[in-house]
Motif scaffolding. Structure first.
Motif, short mmCIF file in Angstrom:
data_model
loop_
_atom_site.label_atom_id
_atom_site.label_comp_id
_atom_site.label_asym_id
_atom_site.label_seq_id
_atom_site.Cartn_x
_atom_site.Cartn_y
_atom_site.Cartn_z
N TYR A 4 19.41 22.44 43.69
CA TYR A 4 18.90 23.59 44.44
C TYR A 4 18.29 24.63 43.49
N VAL A 5 19.05 24.97 42.45
CA VAL A 5 18.61 26.03 41.54
C VAL A 5 17.35 25.62 40.80
N ALA A 6 17.33 24.39 40.28
CA ALA A 6 16.20 23.94 39.48
C ALA A 6 14.93 23.80 40.30
N HIS A 7 15.06 23.62 41.61
CA HIS A 7 13.87 23.52 42.46
C HIS A 7 13.00 24.77 42.33
N TYR A 8 13.64 25.94 42.20
CA TYR A 8 12.91 27.20 42.07
C TYR A 8 12.81 27.67 40.62
N LEU A 9 13.67 27.15 39.77
CA LEU A 9 13.66 27.55 38.38
C LEU A 9 12.59 26.82 37.58
N GLY A 10 12.21 25.64 38.05
CA GLY A 10 11.29 24.82 37.29
C GLY A 10 12.02 24.05 36.21
N PRO A 11 11.31 23.26 35.40
CA PRO A 11 11.97 22.54 34.31
C PRO A 11 12.71 23.50 33.39
N VAL A 12 13.98 23.24 33.15
CA VAL A 12 14.80 24.12 32.33
C VAL A 12 14.72 23.64 30.89
N ASN A 13 13.86 24.28 30.09
CA ASN A 13 13.67 23.88 28.70
C ASN A 13 14.61 24.64 27.78
N ARG A 14 15.80 24.91 28.29
CA ARG A 14 16.85 25.57 27.53
C ARG A 14 18.14 24.82 27.80
N PRO A 15 19.18 25.07 27.01
CA PRO A 15 20.45 24.37 27.24
C PRO A 15 21.00 24.65 28.64
N VAL A 16 21.57 23.61 29.25
CA VAL A 16 22.12 23.69 30.60
C VAL A 16 23.50 23.04 30.62
N ALA A 17 24.44 23.66 31.30
CA ALA A 17 25.76 23.07 31.53
C ALA A 17 26.04 23.08 33.02
N GLN A 30 18.62 31.03 61.58
CA GLN A 30 18.77 30.24 60.36
C GLN A 30 20.13 29.55 60.36
N PRO A 31 20.19 28.23 60.24
CA PRO A 31 21.48 27.54 60.19
C PRO A 31 22.30 27.98 58.97
N GLN A 32 23.59 28.01 59.12
CA GLN A 32 24.46 28.43 58.04
C GLN A 32 24.45 27.45 56.87
N THR A 33 24.04 26.23 57.11
CA THR A 33 24.01 25.23 56.03
C THR A 33 22.82 25.42 55.11
N LYS A 34 21.91 26.36 55.43
CA LYS A 34 20.71 26.53 54.62
C LYS A 34 20.74 27.90 53.94
N ASP A 35 21.09 27.91 52.66
CA ASP A 35 21.14 29.13 51.88
C ASP A 35 19.82 29.31 51.12
N ASP A 36 19.56 30.57 50.76
CA ASP A 36 18.33 30.90 50.05
C ASP A 36 18.62 30.98 48.55
N TRP A 37 18.21 29.96 47.82
CA TRP A 37 18.46 29.90 46.39
C TRP A 37 17.33 30.51 45.56
N GLN A 38 16.22 30.82 46.18
CA GLN A 38 15.05 31.25 45.42
C GLN A 38 15.27 32.58 44.69
N PRO A 39 15.86 33.63 45.31
CA PRO A 39 16.03 34.89 44.57
C PRO A 39 16.86 34.75 43.30
N ILE A 40 17.97 34.03 43.39
CA ILE A 40 18.83 33.86 42.22
C ILE A 40 18.10 33.09 41.13
N ALA A 41 17.42 32.01 41.50
CA ALA A 41 16.71 31.22 40.50
C ALA A 41 15.58 32.03 39.87
N THR A 42 14.92 32.86 40.66
CA THR A 42 13.83 33.68 40.12
C THR A 42 14.34 34.67 39.09
N ILE A 43 15.47 35.32 39.38
CA ILE A 43 16.05 36.26 38.42
C ILE A 43 16.43 35.56 37.13
N ALA A 44 17.03 34.39 37.25
CA ALA A 44 17.42 33.63 36.06
C ALA A 44 16.20 33.23 35.24
N ALA A 45 15.15 32.78 35.91
CA ALA A 45 13.95 32.35 35.19
C ALA A 45 13.32 33.51 34.43
#
Length: 519
Positions: free
Chosen positions: A450-463, A411-426
Motif C-alpha cells: 500500500y505504502v510503496a504504491h504512492y511512495l514510488g520505488p524506495v531507493n533507500r533502506p527499508v525494513a 467509503q467502505p471501512q476496508t479502504k483506507d487512504d494511504w496516499q497522504p502518509i506516503a507523500t509525507i514520507a517521500a
C-alpha cells in the motif's frame, strides 16, 4: 368522416420525434454515469486492487515473498508502471492467483492510454459498468419490450452492488458487460438465424468471458441450455459448435498456465482464500439461507457486502418478487433466459459452498454476475397484470435501491487512504533516510504494498516488521537519518530500542512518525 390530408410526394415529411423510451434511457445512462463517477473520484483502494495492479505490472505476487524483519537496501514499487515488466509476461506471472489474464492485460493497455493513476485504473471498471447498463437496456428491450428494459436499466444504474464494483479495480464489472454482450449475440442468433458472423461474435465473447473469470462457466452453461430449448436443432448444433470452439481456444491458449494455478486454488493456501471457509455444524443450512438472499444482494450498498449477509428484511423484499413470476413461466417464455441466467451463476457457487464448506454466496463479488437476470425478472415479470399495478414490483425495488443510495456512496471501512502518509514520507526521508513499515503478522507485506504504491520505488533502506526490531536491526537503522516509521495498523509491533518514536501524525490506518535517537 373527413379524410386525412395526404402529404405530397415532393414535400418532405416532418422529422420523427425521439422515442420517449430512448429519452428516458439517456437520462438513466446519465444518472448511472454520475453515480459511478462519484465513486471513481472519491474511492480509495484495498488489498485486492493493489494486488491487481501488481499483477498488471507482470510482477506476480512479489509482495507475499518480501523478506521481513531485516534491513533491505531498497525495494521497488510493486503496483506502479515504474520498471514494470513487459506486458507479454503477464500471463506467465499469474501462477499464485486464481484468475485468467484478460483483465490484467486490458488494465495494462488502459494504463498505456490514460496513464497509471488510481483514477485512470478505476475508469476501466467504470467503463465496463456503464457498458453493462447500456447493454441491459438493449438486450431487455429486445427480449421483454421497452418498458421492462427501462426498469431493468434503471435498477442497474442505481444498484448499490453495481455502483460499488464500477470503481473496484477488479474484473467483476467486466464479466457483467461481457455476459450481456454474449446474451445479445445469442438472442440475435435466435431471432435472425445462426450466420457465420453471429456465431463468430458469440464464440469471441464466450472466449473473453472464460479468459476473464472462471466462474463465468456456469453462465455459459445456462446459455447452452437456453439454446437447446429455444433454437431449432440445426442452429442449436451450430451454437454448441461455437461454444466448443471458444472452449478449445481457451484450453489451448490458457490451459497450460491454468494448470500452474492449481496450487493456488486451495482455500487454505498461503495467499489463498481462507476467509471463505465456514467452520460451522450448520454450514449446509447457512449455505441455503445465503442462496435465498441472492435476489436481494444487487440492491445492497457496500456496507452490507460481508459474510454477515443481507439483512432479513431486505431479503424478504427480493426473494418473493423474484420467485413469484415462476408460477406463470409457461405463459412468459421471455423470462426463461433470465431465470436460466441466475441459475447458471449461482449453481456453481452453491456447489462449491456445499462441497468445500465455503461461503462464496455470501460475497456479492461472486454473485454480481447474477444481477442482470434478477433485475430483468423484477422489471418484466409482472407485465401480465393490467393497469398501473404491473409497475408496483419494479417500483418497490427501485425505491429500495434509491433509499439505500446514500449508504451505497459511502467509503467502505476496508479502504483506507494511504496516499497522504506516503507523500509525507517521500518528501521528508532525504537521501540518507530509511523507512520502517510495521504491521501484525500476515499484513506486514501488504502494508508495504500500500505504502510503496504512492511512495514510488524506495531507493533507500527499508525494513518490514511483524515483530519488534532486533538490536542488530536497530543498530543498522541508527546509521540512517531520519528513520520514518509507518505503523500500518493499530496493534502493529512497536520499534523497541534506544530510540523513540516522535509521532507526526495519527491516522485511521495507524501512527506515523520519525524515530529519534538519543544523543
Amino acid at each position: 368522416m373527413r379524410s386525412q390530408p395526404t402529404v405530397p410526394a415532393d414535400q418532405p415529411t416532418a422529422p420523427k420525434r425521439w422515442d420517449r423510451f430512448v429519452i428516458a434511457f439517456i437520462l438513466i445512462v446519465l444518472l448511472a454515469a454520475g453515480l459511478r463517477l462519484h465513486a471513481v473520484v472519491t474511492a480509495n483502494l484495498w488489498l485486492d486492487e493493489y494486488w491487481t495492479m501488481e499483477l498488471a505490472c507482470g510482477r506476480d505476487t512479489t509482495h507475499m515473498h518480501l523478506p521481513v524483519n531485516v534491513l533491505l537496501p531498497s525495494l521497488p514499487s510493486l503496483s506502479s508502471l515504474a520498471d514494470a515488466r513487459p506486458w507479454w509476461t503477464i500471463p506467465g506471472s499469474l501462477s499464485q492467483v486464481t484468475h485468467p489474464p484478460l483483465f490484467f492485460l486490458l488494465l495494462r493497455g488502459w494504463w498505456a492510454l490514460l496513464g497509471g493513476s488510481d483514477i485512470a485504473a478505476r475508469l476501466l471498471p467504470w467503463t465496463a459498468s456503464m457498458t453493462a447498463v447500456v447493454l441491459m437496456y438493449f438486450v431487455a428491450r429486445r427480449i421483454n419490450g421497452p418498458k421492462a428494459a427501462l426498469w431493468a436499466a434503471l435498477l442497474m444504474a442505481i444498484s448499490g452492488q453495481q455502483i460499488f464494483y464500477a470503481q473496484e479495480i477488479r474484473s467483476y464489472s467486466l464479466i457483467v458487460a461481457l455476459g450481456l454482450g454474449a446474451l445479445a449475440a445469442l438472442i440475435d442468433i435466435e431471432r435472425r438465424g445462426a450466420s457465420v458472423r453471429r456465431l463468430a461474435v458469440l464464440a469471441a465473447l464466450t472466449y473473453a468471458l472464460l479468459m476473464t473469470h472462471y466462474f463465468t462457466v456456469g453462465l455459459l452453461a445456462a446459455f447452452v441450455v437456453y439454446a437447446a430449448i429455444r433454437l431449432p436443432r440445426r442452429d442449436t448444433v451450430r451454437v454448441a459448435l461455437a461454444f466448443a470452439v471458444a472452449a478449445a481456444a481457451f484450453a489451448v491458449t490458457w490451459g497450460p498456465f491454468m494448470l500452474k494455478q492449481h496450487a493456488a486454488m486451495g482455500l487454505e493456501t498461503v495467499g489463498g482464500a481462507a476467509f471463505l471457509l465456514e467452520h460451522s455444524p450448520h454450514h449446509v443450512a447457512h449455505a441455503f439461507a445465503r442462496l435465498l438472499a441472492v435476489p436481494a444482494q444487487p440492491l445492497a450498498p457496500a456496507s452490507y457486502m460481508n459474510p454477515a449477509g443481507i439483512p432479513p428484511k431486505l431479503a424478504w423484499v427480493g426473494l418473493p418478487l423474484f420467485l413469484a413470476p415462476l408460477f406463470w413461466i409457461r405463459r412468459r417464455p421471455d423470462l426463461l433466459v433470465w431465470y436460466l441466467w441466475v441459475a447458471g451463476v449461482v449453481t456453481p457457487l452453491l456447489a462449491l459452498d456445499l462441497s468445500r464448506s465455503s461461503m462464496h454466496l455470501a460475497f456479492p463479488r461472486y454473485t454480481l454476475l447474477a444481477a442482470p437476470g434478477i433485475f430483468a425478472v423484477f422489471a418484466a415479470g409482472y407485465e401480465w397484470i393490467k393497469g398501473l399495478w404491473q409497475y408496483v414490483p419494479p417500483a418497490v425495488v427501485t425505491l429500495v435501491c434509491a433509499r439505500l443510495l446514500p449508504a451505497s456512496l459511502q467509503q467502505p471501512q476496508t479502504k483506507d487512504d494511504w496516499q497522504p502518509i506516503a507523500t509525507i514520507a517521500a518528501q521528508s526521508m532525504g537521501p540518507d533516510g530509511a523507512l520502517v513499515v510495521t504491521a501484525p503478522p500476515g499484513w506486514e507485506r501488504a502494508t508495504y504494498l500500500y505504502v510503496a504504491h504512492y511512495l514510488g520505488p524506495v531507493n533507500r533502506p527499508v525494513a518490514i516488521l511483524n515483530v519488534p526490531a532486533s538490536p542488530q536491526l536497530l543498530a543498522e537503522l541508527h546509521a540512517h537519518s531520519p528513520v520514518w516509521v509507518i505503523n500500518g495498523w493499530r496493534g502493529a509491533p512497536p520499534v523497541f530500542g534506544p530510540g523513540r518514536l516522535r509521532p507526526l501524525a495519527s491516522d485511521k490506518v495507524g501512527d506515523f512518525g520519525q524515530l529519534e535517537w538519543p544523543q
